[in-house]
Design an enzyme around this catalytic site. Sequence first.
Site, mmCIF file in Angstrom:
data_model
loop_
_atom_site.group_PDB
_atom_site.id
_atom_site.type_symbol
_atom_site.label_atom_id
_atom_site.label_comp_id
_atom_site.label_asym_id
_atom_site.label_seq_id
_atom_site.Cartn_x
_atom_site.Cartn_y
_atom_site.Cartn_z
ATOM 1 N N LEU A 247 0.860 -1.171 0.000
ATOM 2 C CA LEU A 247 0.000 0.000 0.000
ATOM 3 C C LEU A 247 0.899 1.225 0.000
ATOM 4 O O LEU A 247 1.862 1.292 0.769
ATOM 5 C CB LEU A 247 -0.899 0.045 1.243
ATOM 6 C CG LEU A 247 -2.165 -0.810 1.275
ATOM 7 C CD1 LEU A 247 -2.995 -0.459 2.504
ATOM 8 C CD2 LEU A 247 -3.002 -0.655 0.029
ATOM 9 N N ASP A 248 0.594 2.186 -0.856
ATOM 10 C CA ASP A 248 1.344 3.435 -0.848
ATOM 11 C C ASP A 248 1.230 4.096 0.522
ATOM 12 O O ASP A 248 0.272 3.854 1.260
ATOM 13 C CB ASP A 248 0.805 4.406 -1.898
ATOM 14 C CG ASP A 248 0.959 3.881 -3.314
ATOM 15 O OD1 ASP A 248 1.873 3.067 -3.542
ATOM 16 O OD2 ASP A 248 0.156 4.288 -4.177
ATOM 17 N N ARG A 249 2.176 4.955 0.829
ATOM 18 C CA ARG A 249 2.154 5.662 2.104
ATOM 19 C C ARG A 249 0.820 6.372 2.332
ATOM 20 O O ARG A 249 0.259 6.334 3.421
ATOM 21 C CB ARG A 249 3.296 6.684 2.149
ATOM 22 C CG ARG A 249 3.287 7.563 3.400
ATOM 23 C CD ARG A 249 4.474 8.509 3.429
ATOM 24 N NE ARG A 249 4.394 9.541 2.403
ATOM 25 C CZ ARG A 249 3.763 10.701 2.554
ATOM 26 N NH1 ARG A 249 3.132 10.974 3.689
ATOM 27 N NH2 ARG A 249 3.743 11.598 1.580
ATOM 28 N N THR A 251 -2.145 5.739 0.969
ATOM 29 C CA THR A 251 -3.343 4.898 0.871
ATOM 30 C C THR A 251 -3.640 4.247 2.213
ATOM 31 O O THR A 251 -2.741 3.747 2.889
ATOM 32 C CB THR A 251 -3.161 3.807 -0.189
ATOM 33 O OG1 THR A 251 -2.798 4.409 -1.427
ATOM 34 C CG2 THR A 251 -4.438 3.007 -0.377
ATOM 35 N N HIS A 350 0.703 3.179 -7.868
ATOM 36 C CA HIS A 350 -0.202 4.300 -8.161
ATOM 37 C C HIS A 350 -1.216 3.956 -9.259
ATOM 38 O O HIS A 350 -1.770 4.845 -9.898
ATOM 39 C CB HIS A 350 0.583 5.543 -8.584
ATOM 40 C CG HIS A 350 1.388 6.153 -7.487
ATOM 41 N ND1 HIS A 350 1.942 7.420 -7.584
ATOM 42 C CD2 HIS A 350 1.751 5.689 -6.255
ATOM 43 C CE1 HIS A 350 2.614 7.695 -6.472
ATOM 44 N NE2 HIS A 350 2.504 6.649 -5.650
#
Length: 470
Positions: A247-249, A251, A350
């Site tokens: 998971l992106d930072r 999200t 992304h």
Amino acid sequence: MLRSVIERIGINRVFNRLRTKTTVRSVATTDANRKRSLEEVDQTRSEFDKKLEQEVKRAKKVQEDKVERRKKQKNIKSDKVRDEAGFKLRAVSTNKKAKSRQEEPNYEIEIDGPLRKIKPYYFTYKTFCKLRWRDRPLYEVFVSEFRDRTAEYYKKTIKSGAVFLNEKPADLESIIRNGDMITHKVHRHEPPVTSKPVEIVFEDEDILVISKPSGIPVHPTGRYRFNTITKMLQRERGYVVHPCNRLDRMTSGLMFLAKTSKGADQIGDQMKAREVTKEYLARVVHKFPEGEIVVDRPLKLLEPRLTLNTVCDDNDPEGKHAKTIFERVAVSEDGKTSIVRCKPLTGRSHQIRVHLQYLGYPISNDPIYSSPDIWGQSLGKGGHADFKEVIKRLDNVGKNAPASSWDHPAPYNKGTMLTGELCPQCETELYSDPGPNDLELYLHAFKYETKDGEWSYKTNIPAWASNTNN
């Protein structure tokens, strides 16, 4: 205000009901795009499915090789260092007989209202040469890869002999080679993150399933170390865990963390083999079209320092095939934003954010992909932009200007940027505290489940997706 669709029929019912499906290959906002021939749609689907099938085959081959390798090595003594849970430990020494973990300093935490802060500390940063660093000057890599210090700082630091290559002092002429280890002792100023707690969704002896707050990195990266999910869980609960999904930072939502190597294999292999379906929620600009919309466009990393990704042509050698299904759930009463369900069929960096921008409906508070200050009024719709100018503007964010987004324009909010004040110990220019664009993104990993029904997990609905007063 969001319409009461969510409250009237419940989000699960919205998600599960059958709907008329419209599949498109590109920006799906005009009748012309919707009237493409069935042959063209089938051809597109076939091309993607072929690529996905090849990816799944590779993942399963890796699994089979791993099982076979473990059978052969079961009774063979190995010099690989492992922790109590069976995970391999990464070496931080070029001496194979002296492998050890990264040394951790003592640190102090301060909860300052909505922020979790780490007081500055000294830290010996150790990392191995990355592929894109090979055969490049050390000074050039520091300046181009690490944005939190000035070029003059890196020049002064390397020249003083404070940076080491393979335990020997480096200089401005040093070249990084494959396998090299870089060591640098720094006075670290870690960025604050949200003080919202990490919620436990499920736990057994092998895995931990959590709901990650937005704005917190999963594991140490860049300027973050102790303000990360893995380090928080280690300090607060005594867990040493390893991420199974990414998971992106920015999200929020479901994260799968392995407590043992067995747990890592079970979840990780299912993820890689595309045996898990994923559902995300996003709040996007404008009134999103009805029906099911599919975006099948490759993605590529355009600027690593800024984590800027974009759609690209099918024949782009740097492109990775990506496909996402979108479906509108609700629209705000003023028609300015929509809640959209997102189902990524691949897991590119992304992916959801870029595909939504491509459609012309970026996430409303996305500081990278929804800011008119960065993209202009078109917001990068269709993948069209002057990317040299976009990169230039993004590179200034966090330095001389705070992050901005469609929801929170820069002139009307505060955020992280250089203050002009210097640290008395290391003379590093200090940053201001984060603002709304730095702490939260309206993208949430809501539900993960296996296609065969073996397991299913979901989180609570975030406030921005269920609160009709937003």
